[in-house]
Design an enzyme around this catalytic site. Structure first.
Site, PDB file in Angstrom:
ATOM      1  N   SER A 139     -31.954 -91.950  32.765  1.00 22.70           N
ATOM      2  CA  SER A 139     -31.930 -92.533  34.022  1.00 22.70           C
ATOM      3  C   SER A 139     -30.394 -92.939  34.555  1.00 22.70           C
ATOM      4  CB  SER A 139     -32.752 -93.998  33.995  1.00 22.70           C
ATOM      5  OG  SER A 139     -32.517 -94.632  35.197  1.00 22.70           O
ATOM      6  N   TYR A 152     -34.610-101.836  29.059  1.00 24.57           N
ATOM      7  CA  TYR A 152     -34.931-100.193  29.617  1.00 24.57           C
ATOM      8  C   TYR A 152     -33.550 -99.651  29.512  1.00 24.57           C
ATOM      9  CZ  TYR A 152     -36.091 -96.475  32.636  1.00 24.57           C
ATOM     10  OH  TYR A 152     -36.214 -95.373  33.203  1.00 24.57           O
TER      11      TYR A 152
END
Length: 262
Positions: A139, A152
């Site tokens: 990401s 995350y």
């Protein structure tokens, strides 16, 4: 990479994984589709070009035994596997002080240890055939972090640390590693994200709703793999934050405190 590679995609039941499956099948690839939900995988398979050429192998990234069993099934079904896309994962929508440690562990288990375990299990196959490409869907927050994404982001940072090192180790064996860093993509990632107590967030955030289409993301991923890119950023204006963090960390840190990251 071969013109008609055999590609193994985790997290293939929806979102970016399903879009990768549809797009790559249209280019003649043979697919191995994996996720927890076999029924959803079968639906994705049926929507791919040449569905009879593709294999469904359910697995659970949080269950190491299922990953080794999946590798056995995949290598038995296919003489060669050319590409592994570690795409399966889970996001977060909760502040650090409120998030239970077990939620942090769950995110790390799925996003980091799942990808590492599956890769390690398949690595002897790649090394034996003298070729293979490992794509890792990280990401943009694999390069920085934001409020509400602490666990995350940590799991994605860990992927960079592990697979950057692996890339150097296996290069001379003919293997390639590409870290893929999407920004906002229109998927159910926010709906399925974990909150502080481990329950689902259950909402599509505005940033995700306004993100790029999964098909556009899939096309960019496939292009980056064919070009053997080491790392690629895919998305809209949010990808500029990667460069702002590098060039002016202090300015980035001031801005990120003010940005609505829900």
């Amino acid at each position: 990479m071969q013109d008609r590679p055999t590609v193994w995609i985790t997290g293939a039941s929806s979102g970016i994984g399903a879009a990768l499956a549809r797009t790559w099948s249209q280019q003649g690839a043979r697919l191995i589709l994996s996720a927890r939900r076999e029924e959803a995988l079968q639906a994705v398979k049926s929507n791919c070009a040449n569905p009879d050429q593709h294999t469904v192998i359910p697995l659970d990234l949080a269950d190491p035994d299922s990953l080794y069993a999946a590798v056995d099934a995949a290598t038995e079904a296919h003489d060669t596997i050319d590409v592994l896309i570690n795409n399966g994962g889970i996001s977060q929508r909760s502040r650090a002080q409120d998030t239970e440690v077990e939620v942090v562990r769950r995110i790390m288990e799925v996003n980091f240890f799942g990808a590492v375990t599956l890769t390690k299990a398949l690595l002897p196959h790649f090394i034996k055939q003298g070729a293979g490409h490992i794509g890792v869907v990280s990401s943009v927050v694999g390069t920085f972090s934001t409020p509400g994404r602490t666990a995350y982001a940590a799991s994605k940072h860990a992927l960079h640390g592990y697979f950057d090192g692996l890339r150097a180790e296996v290069y001379d064996a003919g293997l390639r590693v590409t870290l893929i860093c999407p920004g906002y993509v229109r998927t159910n990632v926010s709906r399925n994200a974990l909150t502080a107590d481990g329950s689902r967030y259950g909402q599509m955030s505005d940033s995700i709703r306004n993100g790029i289409a999964p098909e556009a993301c899939a096309t960019a991923i496939i292009r980056a793999l064919k070009e053997e890119r080491d790392e690629v950023y895919i998305g809209g204006i949010e990808t500029y934050a990667v460069y702002l963090k590098r060039l002016s960390p202090a300015l980035f840190n001031r801005i990120i405190r003010l940005v609505d990251t829900t």
